[in-house]
Design a protein around this motif. Structure first.
Motif, PDB file in Angstrom:
ATOM      1  N   GLU A   1     -40.154 -37.510  -2.376  1.00 19.34           N
ATOM      2  CA  GLU A   1     -41.307 -38.378  -2.624  1.00 19.34           C
ATOM      3  C   GLU A   1     -42.315 -37.655  -3.502  1.00 19.34           C
ATOM      4  O   GLU A   1     -43.027 -36.752  -3.030  1.00 19.34           O
ATOM      5  N   PRO A   2     -42.421 -37.962  -4.775  1.00 19.08           N
ATOM      6  CA  PRO A   2     -43.412 -37.297  -5.625  1.00 19.08           C
ATOM      7  C   PRO A   2     -44.815 -37.741  -5.257  1.00 19.08           C
ATOM      8  O   PRO A   2     -45.010 -38.785  -4.613  1.00 19.08           O
ATOM      9  N   PRO A   3     -45.823 -36.975  -5.638  1.00 14.74           N
ATOM     10  CA  PRO A   3     -47.201 -37.384  -5.370  1.00 14.74           C
ATOM     11  C   PRO A   3     -47.577 -38.613  -6.184  1.00 14.74           C
ATOM     12  O   PRO A   3     -46.926 -38.949  -7.173  1.00 14.74           O
ATOM     13  N   ARG A   4     -48.620 -39.287  -5.744  1.00 13.88           N
ATOM     14  CA  ARG A   4     -49.142 -40.378  -6.561  1.00 13.88           C
ATOM     15  C   ARG A   4     -49.804 -39.832  -7.813  1.00 13.88           C
ATOM     16  O   ARG A   4     -49.739 -40.440  -8.887  1.00 13.88           O
ATOM     17  N   THR A   5     -50.457 -38.660  -7.649  1.00 17.13           N
ATOM     18  CA  THR A   5     -51.145 -38.015  -8.770  1.00 17.13           C
ATOM     19  C   THR A   5     -50.894 -36.523  -8.707  1.00 17.13           C
ATOM     20  O   THR A   5     -50.963 -35.910  -7.646  1.00 17.13           O
ATOM     21  N   LEU A   6     -50.596 -35.956  -9.859  1.00 19.26           N
ATOM     22  CA  LEU A   6     -50.425 -34.513 -10.005  1.00 19.26           C
ATOM     23  C   LEU A   6     -51.406 -34.019 -11.051  1.00 19.26           C
ATOM     24  O   LEU A   6     -51.412 -34.518 -12.191  1.00 19.26           O
ATOM     25  N   ILE A   7     -52.261 -33.082 -10.670  1.00 19.82           N
ATOM     26  CA  ILE A   7     -53.140 -32.411 -11.624  1.00 19.82           C
ATOM     27  C   ILE A   7     -52.521 -31.050 -11.905  1.00 19.82           C
ATOM     28  O   ILE A   7     -52.428 -30.203 -11.021  1.00 19.82           O
ATOM     29  N   ALA A   8     -52.069 -30.864 -13.135  1.00 19.52           N
ATOM     30  CA  ALA A   8     -51.378 -29.635 -13.525  1.00 19.52           C
ATOM     31  C   ALA A   8     -52.238 -28.869 -14.517  1.00 19.52           C
ATOM     32  O   ALA A   8     -52.659 -29.407 -15.545  1.00 19.52           O
ATOM     33  N   SER A   9     -52.502 -27.610 -14.195  1.00 23.28           N
ATOM     34  CA  SER A   9     -53.288 -26.759 -15.084  1.00 23.28           C
ATOM     35  C   SER A   9     -52.542 -25.447 -15.255  1.00 23.28           C
ATOM     36  O   SER A   9     -51.380 -25.323 -14.880  1.00 23.28           O
ATOM     37  N   GLY A  10     -53.214 -24.440 -15.841  1.00 23.67           N
ATOM     38  CA  GLY A  10     -52.553 -23.178 -16.099  1.00 23.67           C
ATOM     39  C   GLY A  10     -51.738 -23.180 -17.378  1.00 23.67           C
ATOM     40  O   GLY A  10     -50.923 -22.292 -17.603  1.00 23.67           O
ATOM     41  N   LEU A  11     -51.931 -24.179 -18.241  1.00 24.13           N
ATOM     42  CA  LEU A  11     -51.104 -24.374 -19.426  1.00 24.13           C
ATOM     43  C   LEU A  11     -51.825 -23.970 -20.695  1.00 24.13           C
ATOM     44  O   LEU A  11     -53.020 -24.237 -20.858  1.00 24.13           O
ATOM     45  N   LEU A  12     -51.108 -23.357 -21.600  1.00 22.82           N
ATOM     46  CA  LEU A  12     -51.586 -23.261 -22.967  1.00 22.82           C
ATOM     47  C   LEU A  12     -51.440 -24.634 -23.621  1.00 22.82           C
ATOM     48  O   LEU A  12     -50.575 -25.420 -23.246  1.00 22.82           O
ATOM     49  N   THR A  13     -52.306 -24.928 -24.567  1.00 28.28           N
ATOM     50  CA  THR A  13     -52.337 -26.283 -25.121  1.00 28.28           C
ATOM     51  C   THR A  13     -50.992 -26.713 -25.693  1.00 28.28           C
ATOM     52  O   THR A  13     -50.598 -27.874 -25.566  1.00 28.28           O
ATOM     53  N   HIS A  14     -50.246 -25.783 -26.302  1.00 30.34           N
ATOM     54  CA  HIS A  14     -48.973 -26.167 -26.906  1.00 30.34           C
ATOM     55  C   HIS A  14     -47.881 -26.392 -25.867  1.00 30.34           C
ATOM     56  O   HIS A  14     -46.797 -26.866 -26.205  1.00 30.34           O
ATOM     57  N   GLU A  15     -48.148 -26.060 -24.589  1.00 30.04           N
ATOM     58  CA  GLU A  15     -47.169 -26.270 -23.526  1.00 30.04           C
ATOM     59  C   GLU A  15     -47.334 -27.612 -22.819  1.00 30.04           C
ATOM     60  O   GLU A  15     -46.488 -28.003 -22.020  1.00 30.04           O
ATOM     61  N   ALA A  16     -48.416 -28.312 -23.099  1.00 28.04           N
ATOM     62  CA  ALA A  16     -48.758 -29.501 -22.329  1.00 28.04           C
ATOM     63  C   ALA A  16     -47.708 -30.602 -22.448  1.00 28.04           C
ATOM     64  O   ALA A  16     -47.328 -31.234 -21.451  1.00 28.04           O
ATOM     65  N   TYR A  17     -47.212 -30.864 -23.647  1.00 28.85           N
ATOM     66  CA  TYR A  17     -46.223 -31.939 -23.818  1.00 28.85           C
ATOM     67  C   TYR A  17     -44.927 -31.610 -23.080  1.00 28.85           C
ATOM     68  O   TYR A  17     -44.288 -32.498 -22.500  1.00 28.85           O
ATOM     69  N   GLU A  18     -44.525 -30.344 -23.101  1.00 25.67           N
ATOM     70  CA  GLU A  18     -43.305 -29.945 -22.400  1.00 25.67           C
ATOM     71  C   GLU A  18     -43.439 -30.192 -20.897  1.00 25.67           C
ATOM     72  O   GLU A  18     -42.506 -30.694 -20.255  1.00 25.67           O
ATOM     73  N   ILE A  19     -44.589 -29.833 -20.329  1.00 22.08           N
ATOM     74  CA  ILE A  19     -44.790 -30.016 -18.886  1.00 22.08           C
ATOM     75  C   ILE A  19     -44.856 -31.495 -18.537  1.00 22.08           C
ATOM     76  O   ILE A  19     -44.274 -31.938 -17.539  1.00 22.08           O
ATOM     77  N   ALA A  20     -45.535 -32.293 -19.340  1.00 19.93           N
ATOM     78  CA  ALA A  20     -45.584 -33.731 -19.084  1.00 19.93           C
ATOM     79  C   ALA A  20     -44.179 -34.324 -19.108  1.00 19.93           C
ATOM     80  O   ALA A  20     -43.810 -35.142 -18.243  1.00 19.93           O
ATOM     81  N   ALA A  21     -43.361 -33.900 -20.058  1.00 19.54           N
ATOM     82  CA  ALA A  21     -41.996 -34.409 -20.143  1.00 19.54           C
ATOM     83  C   ALA A  21     -41.151 -33.964 -18.956  1.00 19.54           C
ATOM     84  O   ALA A  21     -40.279 -34.708 -18.481  1.00 19.54           O
ATOM     85  N   ALA A  22     -41.411 -32.758 -18.435  1.00 22.10           N
ATOM     86  CA  ALA A  22     -40.620 -32.243 -17.319  1.00 22.10           C
ATOM     87  C   ALA A  22     -40.832 -33.051 -16.047  1.00 22.10           C
ATOM     88  O   ALA A  22     -39.916 -33.175 -15.218  1.00 22.10           O
TER      89      ALA A  22
END
Length: 275
Positions: free
Chosen positions: A229-250
């Motif tokens: 069961e995934p969360p309704r909302t995930l706040i993900a930080s700790g990312l360099l700006t160029h990594e953001a799209y990769e994490i969103a896609a994951a």
């Protein structure tokens, strides 16, 4: 007083930090260098109190960039305090170390940086706090803080009205620090040890806070969430700006899609919601 500093590549930082804390469990100082590509960890102690250099080099392994030792001036404690300044988040939350006075006009959150890894002033933590403050508290307001560190995010959530609030961290020192800081702030946070790399599906809640570096976020995305069961909302930080799209896609295969993004310097934080 001696300062022992270890510089490592960012992609290896989480694993190296875990190994260093086994040698220096009282905590380490962390700084970003070369635009975030290199992380420096430092420990302080009197001569003879610090880990042996061969042990440090073995712990860091292939991630090692540089190890240095230097003498620290006698006023290091005062300068260390000056490094940890209070911050205001969203015109409502005041995060401060214990030696700074309260402010009557803001919600007070006191974090002892001597126990873990700072008070929340780092770009990644601050971005996560900003997104948390902006998040409306729903009817079922449970929170899970993955990699809770000193507990600042979990405690902020509890102060803002989220409940129940829980947190996990691989390091025992972080578990203790979160529990102690929660008690100092008069809030309840259930905290336990959990290895995000080897522990399988991550603990979850309606809101998951994940201020983690890219490798750990990818581990969470691959392993999924407890009970499927995934969360309704995930706040993900700790990312360099160029990594953001990769994490969103994951996280997209879990039905979590980006609805908001904030940046500060070279860092980014995402809000991913289940659709």
């Amino acid at each position: 007083m001696i300062r022992l500093a270890v510089r490592v590549r960012r992609e290896d930082a989480d694993v190296v930090l875990a190994e260093l804390l086994a040698l220096a469990p009282s905590g380490v100082e962390e700084a970003d260098l070369e635009g975030g590509k290199i992380v420096e960890y430092a420990v302080y102690g009197a001569p003879g109190e610090l880990p042996e250099l061969p042990d440090v080099e073995a712990a860091v392994g292939g991630a090692l960039v540089e190890v240095t030792t230097s003498e620290v001036a006698d006023d290091w404690a005062d300068r260390w305090r000056q490094f940890h300044q209070p911050i205001v988040v969203g015109d409502s939350l005041y995060v401060r170390p214990p030696w700074e006075p309260e402010r009557d006009d803001l919600m007070d959150l006191v974090i002892d940086p001597g126990q873990a890894f700072g008070t929340g002033a780092h770009h990644t933590t601050r971005l996560c706090l900003e997104l948390l403050v902006a998040e409306p508290v729903p009817d079922v307001p449970g929170v899970m803080d993955l990699g809770c560190g000193s507990g600042v995010l979990a405690i902020a959530a509890a102060k803002l009205g989220w409940s129940p609030v829980a947190g996990v961290d691989h390091e025992l020192e972080s578990v203790r620090a979160t529990a102690e800081n929660a008690e100092a702030n008069g809030v309840e946070v259930a905290v336990d040890r959990f290895d995000l790399i080897r522990g399988g599906p991550a603990p979850t809640a309606p809101l998951v806070l994940a201020n983690l570096l890219r490798p750990l976020l990818l581990c969470v995305a691959r392993a999924g969430f407890a009970g499927g069961e995934p969360p309704r909302t995930l706040i993900a930080s700790g990312l360099l700006t160029h990594e953001a799209y990769e994490i969103a896609a994951a996280f997209a295969p879990h039905g979590l899609h980006e609805t908001d993004r904030r940046t500060s310097a070279e860092w980014a934080a995402l809000v991913l919601r289940r659709t």
